[in-house]
Enzyme design. Structure first.
Site, PDB file in Angstrom:
ATOM      1  N   ASP A   1      -3.521   4.518  -2.473  1.00 45.04           N
ATOM      2  CA  ASP A   1      -3.973   4.421  -3.857  1.00 45.04           C
ATOM      3  C   ASP A   1      -2.966   5.124  -4.765  1.00 45.04           C
ATOM      4  OD1 ASP A   1      -5.544   3.998  -6.043  1.00 45.04           O
ATOM      5  OD2 ASP A   1      -7.136   5.398  -5.486  1.00 45.04           O
TER       6      ASP A   1
ATOM      7  N   ASP B   1       3.473  13.918   0.820  1.00 43.26           N
ATOM      8  CA  ASP B   1       4.077  14.654  -0.308  1.00 43.26           C
ATOM      9  C   ASP B   1       5.560  14.326  -0.425  1.00 43.26           C
ATOM     10  OD1 ASP B   1       4.104  15.863   2.192  1.00 43.26           O
ATOM     11  OD2 ASP B   1       4.082  17.910   1.448  1.00 43.26           O
TER      12      ASP B   1
ATOM     13  N   ASP C   1       0.321   3.284  -7.051  1.00 44.31           N
ATOM     14  CA  ASP C   1       0.410   3.476  -8.503  1.00 44.31           C
ATOM     15  C   ASP C   1       1.776   4.057  -8.889  1.00 44.31           C
ATOM     16  OD1 ASP C   1      -2.075   2.488  -9.110  1.00 44.31           O
ATOM     17  OD2 ASP C   1      -2.633   4.187 -10.374  1.00 44.31           O
TER      18      ASP C   1
ATOM     19  N   TYR D   1     -12.449   7.446   1.056  1.00 41.36           N
ATOM     20  CA  TYR D   1     -13.277   6.803   0.025  1.00 41.36           C
ATOM     21  C   TYR D   1     -14.586   6.264   0.607  1.00 41.36           C
ATOM     22  CZ  TYR D   1      -9.148   6.953  -3.015  1.00 41.36           C
ATOM     23  OH  TYR D   1      -8.071   7.367  -3.759  1.00 41.36           O
TER      24      TYR D   1
ATOM     25  N   LYS E   1      -0.205  12.574   6.814  1.00 42.26           N
ATOM     26  CA  LYS E   1      -0.118  14.025   6.617  1.00 42.26           C
ATOM     27  C   LYS E   1      -0.444  14.657   7.971  1.00 42.26           C
ATOM     28  CE  LYS E   1       0.354  17.576   3.812  1.00 42.26           C
ATOM     29  NZ  LYS E   1       1.661  17.978   3.298  1.00 42.26           N
TER      30      LYS E   1
END
Ligand code: NAD
Length: 351
Positions: free
Chosen positions: A242, A218, A246, A141, A186
């Site tokens: 993020d 994942d 959620d 980001y 990852k």
């Protein structure tokens, strides 16, 4: 008397509704535990755009920097959707200005609210309590961006120090809980994740009591809904956090219940509910104030070490839920919802 200086950024939509409740609760608990609060209000988001043309005026940053902690409601709304600078820019700006590099989001399923979760009762089992620790000021980001003629580019970059400090928050949090830390990355694909994993393993040497697991993002997304009980604390990068935070909040089924803390080095922190400004119910005495009230409990715990006061607030919230009181967002069809102010008064009475 010990006095804490709090910057209050009510923001837009239901922001003022829920922050006013949280202030009432804070005043009550402060009186009970023998400390005082000193509030300074400042503008952020859409209301700041309306009054100053800037979603994060310099004065707001100055007031926050002079304070011991910051309480934030929410920002945004349809009124500013086409504004050249959006209200949400105020949020990113204040995180950066205060060096808030660690975002802590507990996802708790309360016994009284088990029915609100979209997961089956047998998956939820007993009370579920996960803490997601998300890196907040680095990664993709904030990395270098480029917009070419026929391509666009975002860069995921982490330094050893950035990983070290967020990993430390993860281990410290795990030490205060069930001592299990899952680091999500990852590393099978990304160079920045390989560095992440190496640094986390290094930091782990200082926390021999904590069981450290590594998981690809994942798989983590899948495991959160398959068997959420395997998690205690999750530590991860900005973008993965993020998404996973959620997902973790959705399994609790009630966005109006979820608090968050964003921490800097030292004791400075910004405390806000996870939900947005809910313009559809703003100013109608319909918002659930619990997420913001629980954020205040996090403030007492993380910034001020007023652990007993924090525990008191959490116990009071639990008692009101056990008594069966619900705002609209957590009520099931047969229940008559109560309003924002009524919920706040009931919690205050429990205190
Ligand atoms: P939202 O969280 O504001 O609302 C989603 C739904 O949940 C709505 O139906 C709303 O009524 C309900 N809801 C949210 N909080 C509630 C509460 N405390 N009690 C009862 N019901 C509640 O998300 P959205 O609709 O996607 O976004 C609305 C605005 O908020 C947008 O402008 C968005 O950019 C902004 N936003 C701000 C933040 C923030 O300030 N941190 C976070 C998310 C979204």
């Amino acid at each position: 008397m010990k006095t804490y200086n709090i910057a209050v950024l009510k923001g837009d939509g239901i922001g003022p509704d829920v922050i006013n409740c949280a202030i009432d609760i804070l005043d009550k608990v402060a009186k009970k535990h023998g400390f005082a609060m000193n509030y300074s209000e400042a503008l952020i988001g859409g209301i700041a755009i309306d009054e100053t043309g800037n979603p994060l005026p310099d004065e707001t940053i100055a007031i926050c920097k002079k304070s011991n902690a910051v309480m934030l409601g929410a920002v945004g709304g349809p009124k500013w959707d086409d504004a050249p600078i959006r209200p949400e820019a105020g949020l990113l700006g204040i995180r950066k200005a205060l060096g808030l590099f660690a975002n802590l989001r507990p996802a708790i399923i309360y016994d009284a609210l088990k029915d609100a979760s979209p997961l089956k009762a047998k998956v939820i089992g007993d009370e579920l309590d996960i803490l997601v620790v998300r890196e907040l000021t680095g990664g993709i980001y904030f990395g270098e961006k480029e917009k070419g003629k026929d391509y666009s580019l975002d860069t995921m970059k982490y330094s050893i120090n950035e990983v070290k400090r967020i990993a430390t928050v993860g281990f410290e949090s795990a030490m205060k809980r069930n001592k299990i830390l899952t680091s999500v990355d990852k590393a099978n694909v990304l160079e920045s994740s390989r560095l992440w994993r190496k640094v986390v393993i290094e930091v782990a040497k200082d926390y021999p009591e904590v069981t450290l697991n590594h998981m690809y993002v994942d798989n983590a997304a899948m495991q959160l809904v398959r068997d959420p009980h395997q998690f205690d604390v999750i530590v991860t990068s900005n973008m993965f956090g993020d998404i996973l935070s959620d997902e973790a909040s959705m399994i609790t089924g009630s966005i109006g219940m979820l608090p968050s803390a964003s921490l800097a080095i030292g004791t400075m922190g910004l405390y806000e509910p996870v939900h947005g400004s809910a313009p559809d119910i703003a100013g109608q005495n319909k918002a659930n104030p619990i997420a913001t009230i629980l954020s205040v409990a996090m403030m007492l715990r993380f910034s001020f070490k007023e652990i007993n006061a924090a525990n008191d607030i959490e116990k009071a919230v639990n008692s009101v839920l056990d008594l069966g009181y619900r705002t609209g967002d957590i009520a099931i069809e047969s229940e008559t919802p109560i309003g924002t102010n009524e919920m706040s008064i009931l919690i205050s009475e429990q205190l």
